[in-house]
Design a protein around this motif. Structure first.
Motif, PDB file in Angstrom:
ATOM      1  N   GLN A 202      -0.089   5.547   8.533  1.00 25.07           N
ATOM      2  CA  GLN A 202      -0.756   4.496   8.676  1.00 25.07           C
ATOM      3  C   GLN A 202      -0.570   3.780  10.325  1.00 25.07           C
ATOM      4  O   GLN A 202       0.582   3.593  10.646  1.00 25.07           O
TER       5      GLN A 202
ATOM      6  N   SER B 229       0.984  -1.306  -0.040  1.00 22.08           N
ATOM      7  CA  SER B 229       0.116   0.179   0.029  1.00 22.08           C
ATOM      8  C   SER B 229       0.787   1.249  -0.033  1.00 22.08           C
ATOM      9  O   SER B 229       1.735   1.533   0.697  1.00 22.08           O
ATOM     10  N   SER B 230       0.511   2.326  -0.745  1.00 22.08           N
ATOM     11  CA  SER B 230       1.357   3.583  -0.630  1.00 22.08           C
ATOM     12  C   SER B 230       0.282   4.650  -0.554  1.00 22.08           C
ATOM     13  O   SER B 230       0.735   5.760  -0.851  1.00 22.08           O
ATOM     14  N   GLY B 231      -0.859   4.292   0.027  1.00 19.14           N
ATOM     15  CA  GLY B 231      -1.569   5.417   0.443  1.00 19.14           C
ATOM     16  C   GLY B 231      -2.469   5.813  -0.375  1.00 19.14           C
ATOM     17  O   GLY B 231      -2.513   5.754  -1.747  1.00 19.14           O
TER      18      GLY B 231
ATOM     19  N   SER C  28       3.305   5.007   5.053  1.00 16.14           N
ATOM     20  CA  SER C  28       2.676   4.193   4.396  1.00 16.14           C
ATOM     21  C   SER C  28       3.106   3.046   4.402  1.00 16.14           C
ATOM     22  O   SER C  28       4.441   2.666   4.829  1.00 16.14           O
TER      23      SER C  28
END
Length: 266
Positions: free
Chosen positions: A237, A178-180, A217
């Motif tokens: 996160q 996940s990179s946001g 992230s």
């Protein structure tokens, strides 16, 4: 306390929500870093050509761990270039057909590529992060480039489920992170931001305990686990906050620059 390398993620970390940073304050801090012999590294999932546009005056002095570590450029020189095997590219594209809500950018060394079928708003969104983005009739036909990453976009509320489904569907061909903001990158196994920092440390003789890293992230996890000093953003996160040694102010509160200022005083 000795820091010889400072590595920063960009979106959600170094950059504010307005996609900028306090340039005057950074300039002062960067000059101090140079005086103290500290290397400044930009470590991001974004494209090298986009990242260097944020640092026009010093782009040839600093280092970039771009595309989540798949492309590393230091002082204008290419240090490392990852690659996904062409057969794997075809297999992954085949699997991604089943993810109907997803949009795809295929990332290469010379450019990133997007299908002509993608909606205009997705292409416009992609151009913010990929300054070289070519529209092509079919991603399966992209051949004349070294390809090293898939950048996917999903509705934000689907990301957790999609990450799990991608892990199951892809096996160990490529790793989803996940990179946001609904973005998911598919990266080469073992090639991530920490791998990029290690390459630069080897180049400069910097020990792991002398590295300070900042992130927010899932694609920052390996880098933060690796660094001697690790900082999660207040807006980060939960899993990032859980592994960082310290949680600092948010990206909109100048968190990174304030912490760098503190590090330079020690």
């Amino acid at each position: 306390m000795t820091v010889k390398m400072i590595a920063v993620d960009m979106d959600g970390t170094f950059l504010t929500s307005q996609q900028d940073y306090d340039r005057e304050k950074f300039k002062q801090l960067y000059n101090k870093m140079k005086e103290q012999g500290i290397r400044f590294v930009v470590a991001s999932g974004n494209q090298y050509y986009q990242l260097k546009s944020f640092f026009p005056e010093i782009a040839t002095e600093i280092s970039f761990v771009a595309e989540n570590g798949a492309y590393i450029v230091s002082e204008g020189n290419e240090i490392f270039n990852g690659e996904i095997d062409p057969k794997t590219i075809q297999k992954v594209l085949q699997i991604l057909v089943n993810f109907e809500e997803g949009h795809i950018i295929l990332c290469g060394k010379n450019s990133a590529y997007v299908s002509l079928n993608e909606p205009d708003e997705f292409v416009a969104h992609g151009q913010k992060y990929y300054h070289r983005l070519k529209k092509v009739p079919d991603l399966r036909e992209v051949k004349d480039d070294t390809l090293f990453k898939f950048a996917l976009s999903f509705p934000v509320d689907q990301v957790e489920t999609v990450l799990h489904q991608l892990h199951v569907a892809l096996g160990d061909k490529v790793i989803p992170v996940s990179s946001g903001h609904g973005d998911v990158d598919l990266i080469v196994p073992g090639i991530h931001k920490a791998h990029g920092l290690i390459k630069l440390q080897e180049l400069w003789g910097v020990k792991t305990e002398e590295v300070a890293a900042f992130g927010d992230s899932g694609n920052d996890l390996e880098m933060l686990k690796h660094a001697g000093y690790s900082y999660a953003m207040g807006n980060g996160q939960p899993e990032v906050k859980a592994i960082a040694k310290e949680i600092i102010s948010s990206n909109d509160e100048n968190g990174v620059l304030l912490k760098i200022e503190e590090l330079l005083q020690n």
